[in-house]
Design a protein around this motif. Sequence first.
Motif, PDB file in Angstrom:
ATOM      1  N   SER B 129       1.458  -6.378 -12.602  1.00 20.44           N
ATOM      2  CA  SER B 129       1.346  -5.253 -11.662  1.00 20.44           C
ATOM      3  C   SER B 129       0.311  -4.251 -12.136  1.00 20.44           C
ATOM      4  O   SER B 129      -0.188  -3.457 -11.361  1.00 20.44           O
ATOM      5  N   LEU B 732       0.065  -4.235   1.398  1.00 19.88           N
ATOM      6  CA  LEU B 732      -0.335  -3.220   2.370  1.00 19.88           C
ATOM      7  C   LEU B 732       0.036  -3.626   3.795  1.00 19.88           C
ATOM      8  O   LEU B 732      -0.313  -4.714   4.256  1.00 19.88           O
ATOM      9  N   TRP B 734       1.934  -1.845   7.784  1.00 21.04           N
ATOM     10  CA  TRP B 734       2.477  -0.701   8.509  1.00 21.04           C
ATOM     11  C   TRP B 734       3.606  -1.150   9.437  1.00 21.04           C
ATOM     12  O   TRP B 734       3.587  -2.262   9.968  1.00 21.04           O
ATOM     13  N   ASN B 756       6.498   2.651  -9.492  1.00 20.41           N
ATOM     14  CA  ASN B 756       5.213   1.994  -9.275  1.00 20.41           C
ATOM     15  C   ASN B 756       4.985   1.522  -7.845  1.00 20.41           C
ATOM     16  O   ASN B 756       3.937   0.987  -7.540  1.00 20.41           O
ATOM     17  N   ASP B 770      -9.889   1.531   9.208  1.00 21.19           N
ATOM     18  CA  ASP B 770      -9.389   0.978   7.947  1.00 21.19           C
ATOM     19  C   ASP B 770      -7.871   0.985   7.967  1.00 21.19           C
ATOM     20  O   ASP B 770      -7.231   1.515   7.080  1.00 21.19           O
ATOM     21  N   PHE B 783       3.530   5.666  -9.306  1.00 18.25           N
ATOM     22  CA  PHE B 783       2.310   4.860  -9.342  1.00 18.25           C
ATOM     23  C   PHE B 783       1.163   5.790  -9.760  1.00 18.25           C
ATOM     24  O   PHE B 783       0.945   6.843  -9.156  1.00 18.25           O
ATOM     25  N   PRO B 784       0.437   5.398 -10.817  1.00 18.62           N
ATOM     26  CA  PRO B 784      -0.425   6.392 -11.480  1.00 18.62           C
ATOM     27  C   PRO B 784      -1.754   6.633 -10.781  1.00 18.62           C
ATOM     28  O   PRO B 784      -2.812   6.419 -11.356  1.00 18.62           O
ATOM     29  N   ARG B 793      -2.894  13.260   3.516  1.00 21.00           N
ATOM     30  CA  ARG B 793      -4.258  12.802   3.748  1.00 21.00           C
ATOM     31  C   ARG B 793      -4.494  12.694   5.252  1.00 21.00           C
ATOM     32  O   ARG B 793      -3.644  12.196   5.985  1.00 21.00           O
ATOM     33  N   ASP B 855       2.321   0.399   0.500  1.00 23.46           N
ATOM     34  CA  ASP B 855       0.974   0.457  -0.052  1.00 23.46           C
ATOM     35  C   ASP B 855       0.535  -0.776  -0.824  1.00 23.46           C
ATOM     36  O   ASP B 855      -0.623  -1.163  -0.787  1.00 23.46           O
ATOM     37  N   HIS B 856       1.422  -1.350  -1.592  1.00 26.08           N
ATOM     38  CA  HIS B 856       0.965  -2.476  -2.402  1.00 26.08           C
ATOM     39  C   HIS B 856       2.127  -3.336  -2.859  1.00 26.08           C
ATOM     40  O   HIS B 856       3.282  -2.935  -2.773  1.00 26.08           O
TER      41      HIS B 856
END
Lengths: 350, 870
Positions: B129, B732, B734, B756, B770, B783-784, B793, B855-856
């Motif tokens: 990961s 990723l 939605w 994470n 996008d 998650f860093p 955003r 997200d991931h």
Amino acid sequence: MTLQRLLLAAGAASVLVAFATPEGPATPAPLKTPDGLDAKALYMEHCASCHGETGDGKGNEELERPARSFLLGGYSYGNTQNAVRRSVIHGIPGTPMPAFGATLGADEINAVADYVISLGPPGTIVQPGESVLVVEDRPMVVKGMMPAHEQGAFREPRSLVVGFPNGTTFQFRAEDSRLLTVRQGEFLDRRDWGGRGGAELQPLGSLTWKASRASRDFTEFSDAKTGKGLRRKVKRTEIKGDDVWIHFDLIDGAGDRFGGGQEFLSFLMVNDVPVPMRAILGSGEGRAIALSELPGKKSRASNSIDVTTTPNGLVACALDDAPNMRIYLHAPAWTPSLAAAFDASLQKKD
Amino acid sequence: MITLAICSALVAQDPAFAASEADAYTLEYLKTPDGCVLEVGGMDLLSDGRLVVSTRRGQVWIVEDPLGDDFENAKVTLFHEGLWEGLGLDVKDDEIHVIQRGEISKLLDTDGDGRCDVIETVASDWGVSGHYHEFAFGLPRDSKGNWWMGLNVSFGDPEWWHGRSTVPYRGWVLRVSPDGTVTPWASGVRSPNGVAVDSQDRVFVTDNQGDWVASSPIYHIQKDGFYGHPKSLNWTEDYRSTGKLAHDEIPPARAATGRTTPAIWIPYQWSRSTGNLLEDRSGGAFGLEDGQFVVAELTNGMILRAGFEEVQGQLQGWIAPLRQEIGSVNRVLQAPDGTVFCGLTNRGWGGRAPADGLVRVRRTAAEAMDLAGMTLLDLDEETESFGFEIAFTHPVHGDWEPSADRVKMISYDYDYWWEYGSPERHVTELELSDVQLSEDRTRLVVRSFDIFPATCVRITMDGIQSGSGAPLLHPEVAYTINQLPSGALTNAYVSKVVPPPPSRGEADAGVLRLSWGDALGQFEATGWELVDASLDPEDKKRFKTGVGNGALVNAGPDATDLVTRGSFGDAHVHVEFMLPEDSASGVELGNLGRLNLFPDPEVCGSFQGNGVAVGPAAEAFGEAGEWYPLDVYYRAATDESPGFLDRVELNGVTVIEGLEVPNAGKGRAPIRFIGSRGAVAVRNIQVKPLDRPADAGEWEFLDAGASWDDWELVGDCNFELENEELIGKGALGWLWAPVDDLGDVTVRARVKVNANGAGALIVRAADGDDGVEGYEVRVNASFPDDVMTGSIRAGEVSESLGTLLIAADTWADLEVDVRDGEGGTTVTVRLNGVLVNQMVHAEGFEPGGLALRCDHDGTVFKIQNIRVRR
């Protein structure tokens, strides 16, 4: 190593014949002045016409974009001795800065580089840190975790990063052999051993190309029978002379191996400026595979080459005789000089 | 004294006997060339005798003639660099194989120039990961050509060291066939730094102390064995088929009867970070009997020796130090002549110096009075007790007679729980029923009625010397008793399931961790710095500060108060504080009043405000320069109720309880840590709002259970509906909610995300270039990427939060308010009812829908109770 090896593997010998052209003009013999090198004279002879006699960037040559001024000491691809030498030897892709590696000797290159550095303010040159990976005389292949290359993307734990002596860096995702970025400049800062470890590799070069979202999800090859995409998983890298080969397995949707192939990373010298070139050849090893359609403007470049100019700065070539091969040139358009260089590359012997 | 003097004289007269470990084992340190830092992760020998070394830094070095006369000056050359760590290495048919984080690779020099040209991926079928703790260790090979490797768990919240297994097969031992096929072999390991295969093809793995791992164990790996760390179970068929995930704090069902017990528990005093181990096959050249093991230890910087025996079908054994004061030994490798190479690295964790390098350890010609072995004895009918026989390399001195004064035996066991490590529990000095030497004085038998299975014992022998007076080099040895030699088999474990400690995850629910991560991001203040602070010994009226993140200190000139960005009503405030002498500080609790923090036990913890003043009911403050926890529970005044100071606990002592503050101002207000009246250091500021945000207006609940068919999934994630809870799992993608035309709107939901993992709630969502665009509010606990829960955003514009307000796996009430105004669209984010972020978007998005984003890969994003108020 040249494209020829891949073309032979692709059974595309007739392309070679079709492109057989007379030898080009002989490369001028390197200027040898082993003793008493006059660095300023070398600069005046080779550099001043573009960069100006004082290094102010105001030479006599008319250029598409102005040459760099050395007076402030900022260099395109890093303020290390190596970076300046590299620009002299290899030129700078995408700019009028040509490569002098074939015309100047090593001593002369060093002398010119030192002279250029001397034009800038003191303290311009820095030493690479302990953790910086420096590409010296041959390509370097590095594995590790790369940071997200753009907003909204994610970091890439299993990255394969290939650096070339000319300062070009290719960043791949190893799981699908997808090229994510091309950078120019210094190579990588590897700090993942510092402290408790685990930091991302830090690319040091400037981004010159990045995969679009569409191309990130793009699969080069598909199963010709079902039309389903085949993932290219890196299984081997090979540094062969100045080039790098990436061997891959073709993996189907179920995760099983379907075939394999190779990608070859090199450069086309176009007017002495290196243009990154990637040639990818796949094989279904008995089962039929097909090249996936690429978005972009398609044209017939010759009686055996199709060219697609993609929206994100690639020229993709497909050869009639090598239906499972695609060659990407990192250039915005298929120009006569690019075509000539490509043609020459097809003929070049190992 | 006289005896000691005689002994010293005897040893001095008999140079053939070792007086210390240093006399028995020499250490030679390789001098490395400039630029070569050997943080050793793997070692093996080429057939021509050269030593290959892989390092943490991703390099492979070759040492010429490592068994030659001048090891210190042996030539070292770089074979390759660019690997993603190399924590295990195997030379097979003179080809170098290295385990990197993401793969096992074969490194080839095809043109013979001494540098690697070709890297072949031999195996890579496990997950990475990107978490720093996801080490991959190896790389021994068995007689059938299989490699063996171990994969660390990663870490997460609520405690940073809580193990995670977010990708396969974290926390597993894997077998890799010669063709690269990866077979998950055994689960439940945490940080399996040492992997070894012995001459009988037995696989041994060392683990490192941590959550669920009481001390550092040596496991004998068996197919499908489960060694105790629950997170690895996520990748078992049982868990995968049901979608179960192992709990952070509750032991799994297999804990009670389905664990495979370690063969040896290494006492914490000897090993805090265990490296690899090797079976000595040198025929005694290294001073060990064949079949005994050498074990590497980083933190204490030594090698240990261990012996295994099978008792009623269960492997168990003994362990003792062998050669100390070497350096951070991470890897050991034995050459055919018995020489042991120790590869050093402290893995960045700290360990005995030197922290890197290569050491050649050789047995000298000196005789050594040392342990030769240990075995567990069956029940003795005469004494009716079990016991041990400890063998020595030489007969014990004739003057030494065994007695209960000279031989001590303690027994102990451990707790199996989620806490980091376990103290030795039930430590008992055992009454000896028998202690005697064999006739030839080379074996000591110790028996006790109180030797039980599922315990460890440690035996200490005082004053033993050889006949010539040389001291016993290692007078202490530990044995792990999984089973006794006879009698009924036990199903108990040395590390026993105990009631878990209070759950910290639950305690975090509803909490805003105001000073975690970006420590000042949720405060308005000037003159405050994040530093390490301690009382200045030269001047106890001030702090000495240094680089660090231990405390927020009002060190700057003209420091103001530290004021929370958000306003609070009823709240539980937790803060830890430190004061120098003669200072003054306090906490303004909204409009309620001030709690005084002075370096004076009679005053510290007193309250004053709105006409009320009370001293502390007890003296709880100790000294200047010490840290003290403060917990305050208070209620703000409302139209219906006056303000209350419900309870103040200072250093665990209740100093105020049930205080009404009749004239307190009404409504919510920031909390103010006073920094303008003297030096103060604070840390770990957490506020848990205890009131509910106002619910006025008409809310439209999005009942996913009733409208599931209308929710639309896009991208590579998967959303499931379980017990009215939406669960999104990476990568990723939605999930579109069946609402549209959201213009001026407030959206609320309960959200939580795993360590994470990351996701987002998107208001005024619309298809963009996008993916889905709109006002994205991030849900990310750890998650860093510094875009933590509450960050906003809008296309290219963002207002990121770096403060880790919400812990991973912890529910939070998220509110997103979107409102058009003159200057653009204002987006306001509240967490647990408190405003934490706000952004004005000049362009303003058109009214749109509502989407949830995963997200991931590895994300588990949970959402409940989604509702909108237009």
